[in-house]
Motif scaffolding. Structure first.
Motif, mmCIF file in Angstrom:
data_model
loop_
_atom_site.group_PDB
_atom_site.id
_atom_site.type_symbol
_atom_site.label_atom_id
_atom_site.label_comp_id
_atom_site.label_asym_id
_atom_site.label_seq_id
_atom_site.Cartn_x
_atom_site.Cartn_y
_atom_site.Cartn_z
ATOM 1 N N PHE A 105 0.847 -1.191 0.000
ATOM 2 C CA PHE A 105 0.000 0.000 0.000
ATOM 3 C C PHE A 105 0.879 1.236 0.000
ATOM 4 O O PHE A 105 2.096 1.171 0.224
ATOM 5 N N ARG A 106 0.263 2.378 -0.235
ATOM 6 C CA ARG A 106 0.982 3.650 -0.258
ATOM 7 C C ARG A 106 0.387 4.601 0.769
ATOM 8 O O ARG A 106 -0.786 4.505 1.105
ATOM 9 N N GLY A 107 1.203 5.504 1.237
ATOM 10 C CA GLY A 107 0.706 6.532 2.138
ATOM 11 C C GLY A 107 0.536 6.057 3.562
ATOM 12 O O GLY A 107 1.101 5.043 3.992
ATOM 13 N N GLN A 108 -0.296 6.779 4.300
ATOM 14 C CA GLN A 108 -0.522 6.484 5.707
ATOM 15 C C GLN A 108 -1.462 5.286 5.890
ATOM 16 O O GLN A 108 -2.240 4.952 5.003
ATOM 17 N N GLU A 109 -1.390 4.682 7.047
ATOM 18 C CA GLU A 109 -2.164 3.467 7.309
ATOM 19 C C GLU A 109 -3.647 3.744 7.516
ATOM 20 O O GLU A 109 -4.489 2.907 7.174
ATOM 21 N N HIS A 110 -3.989 4.880 8.087
ATOM 22 C CA HIS A 110 -5.373 5.113 8.508
ATOM 23 C C HIS A 110 -6.082 6.186 7.693
ATOM 24 O O HIS A 110 -7.111 6.720 8.120
ATOM 25 N N THR A 111 -5.530 6.488 6.524
ATOM 26 C CA THR A 111 -6.220 7.363 5.578
ATOM 27 C C THR A 111 -6.716 6.515 4.411
ATOM 28 O O THR A 111 -6.412 5.326 4.319
ATOM 29 N N LEU A 112 -7.507 7.108 3.539
ATOM 30 C CA LEU A 112 -7.969 6.396 2.351
ATOM 31 C C LEU A 112 -8.207 7.411 1.229
ATOM 32 O O LEU A 112 -9.219 8.092 1.206
ATOM 33 N N TYR A 113 -7.231 7.500 0.330
ATOM 34 C CA TYR A 113 -7.333 8.371 -0.837
ATOM 35 C C TYR A 113 -7.227 7.515 -2.094
ATOM 36 O O TYR A 113 -6.657 6.412 -2.076
ATOM 37 N N ARG A 114 -7.741 8.022 -3.168
ATOM 38 C CA ARG A 114 -7.673 7.287 -4.435
ATOM 39 C C ARG A 114 -6.233 6.979 -4.827
ATOM 40 O O ARG A 114 -5.939 5.924 -5.402
ATOM 41 N N SER A 115 -5.322 7.870 -4.503
ATOM 42 C CA SER A 115 -3.912 7.660 -4.841
ATOM 43 C C SER A 115 -3.285 6.499 -4.084
ATOM 44 O O SER A 115 -2.214 6.010 -4.449
ATOM 45 N N GLN A 116 -3.965 6.032 -3.026
ATOM 46 C CA GLN A 116 -3.436 4.928 -2.234
ATOM 47 C C GLN A 116 -3.910 3.563 -2.721
ATOM 48 O O GLN A 116 -3.518 2.540 -2.152
ATOM 49 N N LEU A 117 -4.736 3.546 -3.735
ATOM 50 C CA LEU A 117 -5.399 2.305 -4.115
ATOM 51 C C LEU A 117 -4.823 1.654 -5.374
ATOM 52 O O LEU A 117 -5.496 0.866 -6.025
ATOM 53 N N ASN A 118 -3.584 1.946 -5.680
ATOM 54 C CA ASN A 118 -2.893 1.288 -6.778
ATOM 55 C C ASN A 118 -2.209 0.033 -6.229
ATOM 56 O O ASN A 118 -1.356 0.126 -5.348
ATOM 57 N N PRO A 119 -2.569 -1.165 -6.718
ATOM 58 C CA PRO A 119 -2.015 -2.402 -6.147
ATOM 59 C C PRO A 119 -0.589 -2.705 -6.587
ATOM 60 O O PRO A 119 0.046 -3.621 -6.060
ATOM 61 N N ASP A 120 -0.080 -1.952 -7.547
ATOM 62 C CA ASP A 120 1.269 -2.210 -8.058
ATOM 63 C C ASP A 120 2.327 -1.613 -7.125
ATOM 64 O O ASP A 120 2.118 -0.570 -6.498
ATOM 65 N N ARG A 121 3.439 -2.284 -7.064
ATOM 66 C CA ARG A 121 4.540 -1.775 -6.256
ATOM 67 C C ARG A 121 5.214 -0.605 -6.961
ATOM 68 O O ARG A 121 5.440 -0.624 -8.167
ATOM 69 N N GLY A 122 5.528 0.411 -6.200
ATOM 70 C CA GLY A 122 6.189 1.574 -6.746
ATOM 71 C C GLY A 122 7.207 2.122 -5.768
ATOM 72 O O GLY A 122 7.465 1.535 -4.701
ATOM 73 N N ARG A 123 7.726 3.257 -6.112
ATOM 74 C CA ARG A 123 8.786 3.860 -5.301
ATOM 75 C C ARG A 123 8.332 4.140 -3.874
ATOM 76 O O ARG A 123 9.112 4.020 -2.925
ATOM 77 N N TYR A 124 7.082 4.530 -3.737
ATOM 78 C CA TYR A 124 6.593 4.921 -2.414
ATOM 79 C C TYR A 124 5.726 3.845 -1.758
ATOM 80 O O TYR A 124 5.007 4.121 -0.798
ATOM 81 N N SER A 125 5.793 2.637 -2.275
ATOM 82 C CA SER A 125 4.985 1.546 -1.716
ATOM 83 C C SER A 125 5.543 1.085 -0.376
ATOM 84 O O SER A 125 6.753 1.146 -0.129
ATOM 85 N N ARG A 126 4.649 0.612 0.451
ATOM 86 C CA ARG A 126 5.028 0.017 1.739
ATOM 87 C C ARG A 126 4.514 -1.416 1.760
ATOM 88 O O ARG A 126 3.429 -1.711 1.266
ATOM 89 N N LYS A 127 5.309 -2.304 2.320
ATOM 90 C CA LYS A 127 4.961 -3.717 2.320
ATOM 91 C C LYS A 127 4.600 -4.183 3.730
ATOM 92 O O LYS A 127 5.246 -3.789 4.706
ATOM 93 N N THR A 128 3.589 -4.990 3.811
ATOM 94 C CA THR A 128 3.187 -5.576 5.085
ATOM 95 C C THR A 128 2.602 -6.952 4.797
ATOM 96 O O THR A 128 2.709 -7.460 3.686
ATOM 97 N N SER A 129 1.991 -7.566 5.790
ATOM 98 C CA SER A 129 1.318 -8.847 5.598
ATOM 99 C C SER A 129 -0.172 -8.662 5.848
ATOM 100 O O SER A 129 -0.600 -7.689 6.481
ATOM 101 N N PHE A 130 -0.958 -9.609 5.367
ATOM 102 C CA PHE A 130 -2.402 -9.549 5.588
ATOM 103 C C PHE A 130 -2.698 -9.561 7.093
ATOM 104 O O PHE A 130 -3.580 -8.853 7.567
ATOM 105 N N ARG A 131 -1.951 -10.356 7.842
ATOM 106 C CA ARG A 131 -2.135 -10.419 9.299
ATOM 107 C C ARG A 131 -1.937 -9.037 9.935
ATOM 108 O O ARG A 131 -2.760 -8.574 10.728
ATOM 109 N N LYS A 132 -0.831 -8.369 9.565
ATOM 110 C CA LYS A 132 -0.538 -7.064 10.155
ATOM 111 C C LYS A 132 -1.506 -5.995 9.657
ATOM 112 O O LYS A 132 -1.837 -5.065 10.402
ATOM 113 N N ALA A 133 -1.956 -6.139 8.416
ATOM 114 C CA ALA A 133 -2.934 -5.179 7.887
ATOM 115 C C ALA A 133 -4.234 -5.262 8.669
ATOM 116 O O ALA A 133 -4.882 -4.241 8.944
#
Length: 207
Positions: A105-133
């Motif tokens: 995901f991109r951006g902050q954890e507790h916000t929701l903007y259209r710019s955060q909803l790109n599933p592709d990995r990019g420069r500003y992507s952050r990685k986590t697990s489904f469990r932690k999400a």
């Protein structure tokens, strides 16, 4: 009136003993806490996990509303991130998600903007697990799941499985919890992550 564990009634000459599952000491303790609190409005439901029996169900409103009607039975409250439970169940059962499945995901954890909803990995992507999400209630991850994995059909199916938009059988009348699954992608993301005020639930149903 004081809460009792059983009530004696008479119906057409027949005497009835109505027993409840309420823990009267627990119910009284909760009510005392609520009356001493500075909260404007509160609803508390306690149940026995292995049977679903209600042990306490108390509500409070500083204006006295809670004494006239039980707020625990009203479905006026946003489900918010509680709905992530529904989305997570759908992802596991319908899509084969596992706790360790990677999530980006991109951006902050507790916000929701259209710019955060790109599933592709990019420069500003952050990685986590489904469990932690799930444990961290990360909105963008669940927004992406809602759009690209679940879709409107699965979201509707699992909302129904969790008793939204239908009557809940109970000894007292419970207001219906409401959800409307939108057609657009961002609307799906909002619903899946619980980032909206339109999905409504009762405290009894929430528990």
């Amino acid at each position: 009136n004081p809460v009792k564990e059983h009530y004696l009634l008479e119906n057409e000459g027949t005497k009835l003993r109505i027993e409840t599952s309420l823990d009267t000491a627990l119910q009284s303790y909760i009510l005392k806490l609520l009356h001493r609190s500075r909260t404007f409005q509160a609803a508390v439901v306690v149940l026995r996990p292995n049977t679903g029996q209600i042990l306490a169900m108390a509500s409070y409103d500083k204006n006295g509303t809670g004494e006239k009607e039980n707020l625990c039975l009203k479905a006026n409250y946003p489900a918010a991130s509680l709905f992530k439970i529904v989305s997570a169940a759908a992802a596991i059962e319908a899509c084969g998600f596992t706790p360790d499945r990677p999530a980006v995901f991109r951006g902050q954890e507790h916000t929701l903007y259209r710019s955060q909803l790109n599933p592709d990995r990019g420069r500003y992507s952050r990685k986590t697990s489904f469990r932690k999400a799930f444990s961290g209630s990360i909105n963008p991850v669940f927004g992406i799941i809602g759009i690209y994995d679940l879709g409107r059909e699965s979201m509707t199916e699992y909302a129904n499985k969790f008793l939204f938009n239908q009557a809940i059988r109970f000894d007292l009348p419970v207001a219906m919890s409401r959800i409307r699954i939108p057609e657009d992608d961002f609307g799906l993301a909002e619903i899946a992550s619980g980032f909206n005020k339109r999905t409504l639930i009762s405290p009894l149903h929430a528990l």
